[in-house]
Design an enzyme around this catalytic site. Structure first.
Site, PDB file in Angstrom:
ATOM      1  N   SER A 131     -27.285 -19.622 -13.877  1.00 43.29           N
ATOM      2  CA  SER A 131     -26.121 -18.906 -13.357  1.00 43.29           C
ATOM      3  C   SER A 131     -24.950 -19.871 -13.202  1.00 43.29           C
ATOM      4  CB  SER A 131     -26.475 -18.263 -12.006  1.00 43.29           C
ATOM      5  OG  SER A 131     -27.138 -19.187 -11.158  1.00 43.29           O
ATOM      6  N   GLU A 150     -21.186 -20.495 -11.013  1.00 41.03           N
ATOM      7  CA  GLU A 150     -20.391 -20.107  -9.832  1.00 41.03           C
ATOM      8  C   GLU A 150     -18.903 -20.337 -10.096  1.00 41.03           C
ATOM      9  OE1 GLU A 150     -21.984 -21.341  -6.026  1.00 41.03           O
ATOM     10  OE2 GLU A 150     -19.989 -21.999  -5.409  1.00 41.03           O
ATOM     11  N   ASP A 208     -17.879 -21.850   6.560  1.00 38.59           N
ATOM     12  CA  ASP A 208     -17.168 -22.840   7.383  1.00 38.59           C
ATOM     13  C   ASP A 208     -15.742 -22.357   7.498  1.00 38.59           C
ATOM     14  OD1 ASP A 208     -19.213 -24.805   7.658  1.00 38.59           O
ATOM     15  OD2 ASP A 208     -18.865 -25.369   5.566  1.00 38.59           O
ATOM     16  N   PHE A 239     -15.234 -34.513  -1.713  1.00 34.91           N
ATOM     17  CA  PHE A 239     -15.976 -33.274  -1.541  1.00 34.91           C
ATOM     18  C   PHE A 239     -17.392 -33.571  -1.050  1.00 34.91           C
ATOM     19  CE2 PHE A 239     -17.156 -29.106  -3.755  1.00 34.91           C
ATOM     20  CZ  PHE A 239     -16.461 -28.348  -2.835  1.00 34.91           C
ATOM     21  N   HIS A 280     -28.285 -23.510 -11.182  1.00 37.48           N
ATOM     22  CA  HIS A 280     -27.060 -22.784 -10.822  1.00 37.48           C
ATOM     23  C   HIS A 280     -25.914 -23.795 -10.955  1.00 37.48           C
ATOM     24  CE1 HIS A 280     -24.498 -19.928  -8.554  1.00 37.48           C
ATOM     25  NE2 HIS A 280     -24.051 -20.968  -7.876  1.00 37.48           N
TER      26      HIS A 280
HETATM   27  P1  FAD Z   1     -26.827 -21.594   8.110  1.00 40.01           P
HETATM   28  O1  FAD Z   1     -28.054 -21.386   7.316  1.00 40.01           O
HETATM   29  O2  FAD Z   1     -26.507 -20.609   9.181  1.00 40.01           O
HETATM   30  O3  FAD Z   1     -26.934 -23.060   8.721  1.00 40.01           O
HETATM   31  C1  FAD Z   1     -25.807 -23.698   9.315  1.00 40.01           C
HETATM   32  C2  FAD Z   1     -26.254 -24.779  10.271  1.00 40.01           C
HETATM   33  O4  FAD Z   1     -26.785 -24.197  11.446  1.00 40.01           O
HETATM   34  C3  FAD Z   1     -27.363 -25.689   9.737  1.00 40.01           C
HETATM   35  O5  FAD Z   1     -27.152 -26.953  10.289  1.00 40.01           O
HETATM   36  C4  FAD Z   1     -28.634 -25.068  10.278  1.00 40.01           C
HETATM   37  O6  FAD Z   1     -29.676 -26.007  10.424  1.00 40.01           O
HETATM   38  C5  FAD Z   1     -28.156 -24.541  11.623  1.00 40.01           C
HETATM   39  N1  FAD Z   1     -28.814 -23.274  11.988  1.00 40.01           N
HETATM   40  C6  FAD Z   1     -29.096 -22.241  11.177  1.00 40.01           C
HETATM   41  N2  FAD Z   1     -29.638 -21.207  11.848  1.00 40.01           N
HETATM   42  C7  FAD Z   1     -29.680 -21.608  13.128  1.00 40.01           C
HETATM   43  C8  FAD Z   1     -30.104 -20.979  14.321  1.00 40.01           C
HETATM   44  N3  FAD Z   1     -30.573 -19.715  14.287  1.00 40.01           N
HETATM   45  N4  FAD Z   1     -30.008 -21.682  15.472  1.00 40.01           N
HETATM   46  C9  FAD Z   1     -29.508 -22.940  15.491  1.00 40.01           C
HETATM   47  N5  FAD Z   1     -29.081 -23.590  14.388  1.00 40.01           N
HETATM   48  C10 FAD Z   1     -29.154 -22.930  13.220  1.00 40.01           C
HETATM   49  N6  FAD Z   1     -18.982 -21.617   2.209  1.00 40.01           N
HETATM   50  C11 FAD Z   1     -18.013 -20.677   2.224  1.00 40.01           C
HETATM   51  O7  FAD Z   1     -17.216 -20.632   3.155  1.00 40.01           O
HETATM   52  N7  FAD Z   1     -17.893 -19.765   1.188  1.00 40.01           N
HETATM   53  C12 FAD Z   1     -18.760 -19.738   0.156  1.00 40.01           C
HETATM   54  O8  FAD Z   1     -18.645 -18.914  -0.739  1.00 40.01           O
HETATM   55  C13 FAD Z   1     -19.816 -20.710   0.125  1.00 40.01           C
HETATM   56  N8  FAD Z   1     -20.741 -20.717  -0.865  1.00 40.01           N
HETATM   57  C14 FAD Z   1     -21.793 -21.598  -0.807  1.00 40.01           C
HETATM   58  C15 FAD Z   1     -22.800 -21.528  -1.787  1.00 40.01           C
HETATM   59  C16 FAD Z   1     -23.882 -22.395  -1.754  1.00 40.01           C
HETATM   60  C17 FAD Z   1     -24.962 -22.280  -2.823  1.00 40.01           C
HETATM   61  C18 FAD Z   1     -23.969 -23.379  -0.731  1.00 40.01           C
HETATM   62  C19 FAD Z   1     -25.120 -24.353  -0.702  1.00 40.01           C
HETATM   63  C20 FAD Z   1     -22.983 -23.453   0.240  1.00 40.01           C
HETATM   64  C21 FAD Z   1     -21.900 -22.561   0.226  1.00 40.01           C
HETATM   65  N9  FAD Z   1     -20.909 -22.572   1.214  1.00 40.01           N
HETATM   66  C22 FAD Z   1     -19.901 -21.636   1.201  1.00 40.01           C
HETATM   67  C23 FAD Z   1     -20.934 -23.589   2.271  1.00 40.01           C
HETATM   68  C24 FAD Z   1     -21.655 -23.061   3.534  1.00 40.01           C
HETATM   69  O9  FAD Z   1     -20.982 -21.943   4.052  1.00 40.01           O
HETATM   70  C25 FAD Z   1     -21.663 -24.193   4.549  1.00 40.01           C
HETATM   71  O10 FAD Z   1     -22.523 -25.213   4.117  1.00 40.01           O
HETATM   72  C26 FAD Z   1     -21.962 -23.772   5.978  1.00 40.01           C
HETATM   73  O11 FAD Z   1     -21.681 -24.878   6.827  1.00 40.01           O
HETATM   74  C27 FAD Z   1     -23.401 -23.382   6.226  1.00 40.01           C
HETATM   75  O12 FAD Z   1     -23.716 -22.184   5.686  1.00 40.01           O
HETATM   76  P2  FAD Z   1     -25.252 -21.694   5.656  1.00 40.01           P
HETATM   77  O13 FAD Z   1     -25.252 -20.329   5.124  1.00 40.01           O
HETATM   78  O14 FAD Z   1     -26.085 -22.693   4.983  1.00 40.01           O
HETATM   79  O15 FAD Z   1     -25.534 -21.689   7.227  1.00 40.01           O
END
Ligand code: FAD
Length: 281
Positions: free
Chosen positions: A8, A10, A102, A210, A260
């Site tokens: 895929s 992105e 973020d 980055f 990906h």
């Molecule tokens: P989570 O899985 O929620 O984790 C975030 C942090 O919180 C981690 O440190 C985790 O250990 C901790 N955590 C998780 N759940 C809990 C809980 N229940 N209690 C306490 N701590 C917890 N960002 C964007 O803004 N837009 C995008 O389109 C985008 N696309 C992305 C695509 C990919 C493939 C990746 C890898 C990242 C992408 N990001 C994007 C970046 C991402 O949003 C950031 O890395 C963000 O800081 C974390 O998102 P996450 O979904 O991994 O968060």
């Protein structure tokens, strides 16, 4: 090579009409390689809501490659998320990348009702049942805000248990960290496919900035060589292509369920790696 592997690309939504046209031309070129899907990022807090939506609908509808919107929960209310999910569902979109996101600096603290990606995954399942194939993010080198590796993989497991179907990793330049992450996650009983996210190397200073921000380590031996090339972009690209191709070979030989590509809205850097690997078209 397993038929079940998936490939895929992105994209990120562009700000200008000219940028969007360019993106669509790149997508047309990539579509000739028959990828399994395209995905398009989302600016946390909804900053790209319409642009992500329009890009996804065009990739899916006109270019005819299944397209997956990214959707993040910080800064968006449940009502806003529900509206978007329904728009995508009604448009026949079947895959979604569910993230915490973020917030850009200056947008203050997270104001959404959902705090973490596992809560967003649960919300999507509650609202739309099994309609979407849900992807989540994985961090082989640990998410930069995680307290420690153990907590981070426990949090990753929580996303899978909430209903994620598969995961895409943050990019990395060290295949061992991917294998270690997968091994540790499997020990927690989580079996969802974890697809490596691949960042082609094209520009060293941008990549270094980055990578610092997202917690991806550029190994010293790669960094030193890239630094030595200075402004010689051709050499940076040639070397980067070689390093990433070799890493992908190791990943696929070691059982990675696909790749990906973070295309950065460019075709050539990802396709060069695809061609070197002789991936199926
Ligand atoms: P989570 O899985 O929620 O984790 C975030 C942090 O919180 C981690 O440190 C985790 O250990 C901790 N955590 C998780 N759940 C809990 C809980 N229940 N209690 C306490 N701590 C917890 N960002 C964007 O803004 N837009 C995008 O389109 C985008 N696309 C992305 C695509 C990919 C493939 C990746 C890898 C990242 C992408 N990001 C994007 C970046 C991402 O949003 C950031 O890395 C963000 O800081 C974390 O998102 P996450 O979904 O991994 O968060």
């Amino acid at each position: 090579m397993s038929q079940e592997r998936r490939y895929s690309f992105e994209f990120f939504p562009t700000k200008t009409e000219a940028g969007h046209e360019k993106l669509m031309n790149v997508a047309r070129q990539l579509a000739t390689y028959n990828p399994d899907f395209f995905s398009c990022t989302y600016g946390a807090g909804g900053s790209t809501r319409d642009r992500t939506l329009n890009t996804v609908l065009q990739l899916d509808g006109e270019i005819k490659v299944p397209a997956a919107p990214h959707l993040s929960c910080v800064g968006d209310s449940k009502a806003e998320l529900r509206d978007l999910l329904n728009l995508y569902k009604d448009a026949g979109i079947k895959r979604i990348v569910a993230l915490r996101g973020d917030l850009p600096s200056g947008m203050g603290m997270a104001s959404g009702e959902l705090r973490y990606a596992n809560e967003l995954v649960s919300f999507i399942r509650e609202e739309t049942g099994d309609h979407f194939h849900i992807e989540v993010a994985a961090y082989p080198e640990m998410h930069p805000q995680a307290r420690n590796f153990e907590d981070d993989i426990a949090n990753f497991a929580r996303k899978a248990k909430a209903g994620a179907d598969s995961a895409i990793t943050q990019y990395f330049f060290n295949a061992d960290c991917y294998f270690y992450f997968v091994e540790r996650v499997r020990k927690l009983g989580i079996e969802i496919p974890i697809v490596p996210g691949i960042m082609p190397i094209t520009n060293y200073s941008k990549l270094a900035r980055f990578s610092d921000a997202c917690g991806a380590e550029i190994p010293r031996w790669v960094r030193k060589q890239l630094e030595a090339y200075g402004d010689d972009t051709d050499s940076i690209q040639a070397y980067g292509e070689q390093v990433i191709t070799e890493m992908c070979e190791r990943l696929l030989q070691g059982g990675a369920p696909g790749l990906h590509f973070y295309s950065m809205n460019q075709a050539e850097p990802s396709l060069a790696i695809w061609n070197n690997l002789k991936l199926p078209r």
